[in-house]
Design an enzyme around this catalytic site. Structure first.
Site, PDB file in Angstrom:
ATOM      1  N   HIS A 169      17.541  -6.337  25.193  1.00  0.00           N
ATOM      2  CA  HIS A 169      18.947  -5.970  24.994  1.00  0.00           C
ATOM      3  C   HIS A 169      19.304  -4.740  25.833  1.00  0.00           C
ATOM      4  O   HIS A 169      20.397  -4.649  26.374  1.00  0.00           O
ATOM      5  CB  HIS A 169      19.220  -5.694  23.512  1.00  0.00           C
ATOM      6  CG  HIS A 169      19.060  -6.905  22.629  1.00  0.00           C
ATOM      7  ND1 HIS A 169      19.609  -8.131  22.947  1.00  0.00           N
ATOM      8  CD2 HIS A 169      18.416  -7.098  21.447  1.00  0.00           C
ATOM      9  CE1 HIS A 169      19.316  -9.011  22.000  1.00  0.00           C
ATOM     10  NE2 HIS A 169      18.583  -8.403  21.081  1.00  0.00           N
ATOM     11  N   ASP A 226      23.159 -14.565  27.119  1.00  0.00           N
ATOM     12  CA  ASP A 226      22.039 -15.074  26.326  1.00  0.00           C
ATOM     13  C   ASP A 226      20.727 -14.904  27.087  1.00  0.00           C
ATOM     14  O   ASP A 226      20.708 -14.949  28.318  1.00  0.00           O
ATOM     15  CB  ASP A 226      22.291 -16.561  26.004  1.00  0.00           C
ATOM     16  CG  ASP A 226      21.448 -17.053  24.843  1.00  0.00           C
ATOM     17  OD1 ASP A 226      20.746 -16.245  24.211  1.00  0.00           O
ATOM     18  OD2 ASP A 226      21.490 -18.270  24.564  1.00  0.00           O
ATOM     19  N   ASN A 254      25.217 -13.003  14.052  1.00  0.00           N
ATOM     20  CA  ASN A 254      24.096 -12.150  14.480  1.00  0.00           C
ATOM     21  C   ASN A 254      23.599 -11.187  13.388  1.00  0.00           C
ATOM     22  O   ASN A 254      22.512 -10.615  13.513  1.00  0.00           O
ATOM     23  CB  ASN A 254      24.449 -11.354  15.750  1.00  0.00           C
ATOM     24  CG  ASN A 254      24.409 -12.175  17.021  1.00  0.00           C
ATOM     25  OD1 ASN A 254      25.106 -11.879  17.989  1.00  0.00           O
ATOM     26  ND2 ASN A 254      23.594 -13.234  17.048  1.00  0.00           N
ATOM     27  N   TRP A 255      24.373 -11.022  12.294  1.00  0.00           N
ATOM     28  CA  TRP A 255      23.902 -10.175  11.186  1.00  0.00           C
ATOM     29  C   TRP A 255      22.629 -10.744  10.560  1.00  0.00           C
ATOM     30  O   TRP A 255      21.894 -10.040   9.884  1.00  0.00           O
ATOM     31  CB  TRP A 255      24.971 -10.063  10.089  1.00  0.00           C
ATOM     32  CG  TRP A 255      26.251  -9.432  10.529  1.00  0.00           C
ATOM     33  CD1 TRP A 255      27.444 -10.073  10.727  1.00  0.00           C
ATOM     34  CD2 TRP A 255      26.505  -8.046  10.813  1.00  0.00           C
ATOM     35  NE1 TRP A 255      28.413  -9.175  11.114  1.00  0.00           N
ATOM     36  CE2 TRP A 255      27.865  -7.920  11.176  1.00  0.00           C
ATOM     37  CE3 TRP A 255      25.710  -6.888  10.803  1.00  0.00           C
ATOM     38  CZ2 TRP A 255      28.446  -6.707  11.524  1.00  0.00           C
ATOM     39  CZ3 TRP A 255      26.290  -5.675  11.153  1.00  0.00           C
ATOM     40  CH2 TRP A 255      27.641  -5.594  11.501  1.00  0.00           C
TER      41      TRP A 255
END
Ligand code: FPP
Length: 247
Positions: A35, A18, A66-67
């Site tokens: 990311h 995270d 997460n979509w």
């Protein structure tokens, strides 16, 4: 459960990676850059875990929730996954690491599914070292999928509900072939499990670190493993029983 306790190396570490977004924001960069840096940390941590003798490493790479993120971020993450799988295949083979996945991977983009199948196939004969990617994973969905499979087994006469136990039920989970995690690490200071391996973590030791995932490195993993090694795992028993070798 693995036979681990004070002074022992965890056999299985699970990580909630995270803080990529905050890492990027602090530098005025787009979230995807965080990311991207997170992928480099994945490589470091896979190598470090192996060096420390950790046989299973499970990474929460994309949750079932997460979509909900902006479409651009979701497609960026899928692109990074594809890139990671292509780039890391040789390294995984060289290090003899087997790739596994948990989650509803059949809902991932077709190119990612193809890469996953290719890397899994190329590494499936390795047994000592294991990298598990949680993709489109949610513990509640996993429990629902397991309940459905268990109910079908009952209908087919392969399971007897009177003999239901965790040991039997766990065979219907995505993690059926994996030992349960000994240590859970969550980076970025958040104190939540976020629908990750809820039942499998029942007896795991939890380590929360303020370090953001892109900044997490070998020394942070060593510190978490040392913290774990100082703890006494009792599984509901007493210290005296543990000392007498009850487990
Ligand atoms: C959490 O940070 C991280 C994710 C939702 C994705 C994790 C993905 C990677 C590290 C890269 C892809 C993985 C592999 C295995 C190639 P966040 O975006 O929620 O951070 P924030 O809370 O600071 O916004």
């Amino acid at each position: 459960m693995s036979a681990s306790g004070p002074g022992k190396t965890p056999q299985h570490i699970a990580i909630i990676m995270d803080g990529n977004g905050r890492w990027a924001k602090a530098r005025g960069l787009p979230r995807l850059e965080g990311h991207r840096r997170g992928v480099e940390t994945v490589r470091t941590v896979v190598d470090s875990a192996r060096q420390l003798g950790v046989r299973y490493l499970t990474l929460y790479a994309f949750s079932a929730e997460n979509w909900k993120r902006p479409a651009e971020e979701v497609s960026g993450l899928m692109g990074l996954l594809d890139f990671f799988l292509k780039r890391e295949l040789d390294n995984l083979i060289k290090q003899q690491v087997r790739l596994h996945t948990i989650g509803r991977t059949d809902q991932l983009p077709a190119n990612v599914q193809r890469e996953l199948a290719r890397v899994k196939e190329a590494t499936r004969h390795f047994t000592q070292w294991n990298l598990v990617l949680a993709l489109n994973y949610g513990a509640q969905t996993e429990a629902a999928d397991a309940a459905r499979a268990y109910a079908e087994a009952v209908q087919a006469g392969r399971e007897n509900p009177a003999e239901a136990s965790w040991e039997r039920f766990r065979r219907y989970f995505y993690t059926a072939e994996l030992p349960e995690p000994d240590l859970l690490i969550r980076t970025s200071g958040e104190l939540r499990l976020s629908n990750f391996l809820m039942l499998q973590l029942a007896y795991a030791e939890l380590v929360f670190t303020p370090t953001l995932w892109p900044d997490f490195g070998h020394a942070d993993l060593v510190a978490a493993v040392e913290d774990y090694a100082r703890r006494e795992r009792r599984y509901g028993a007493t210290t005296e029983q543990i000392k007498a070798g009850a487990r």
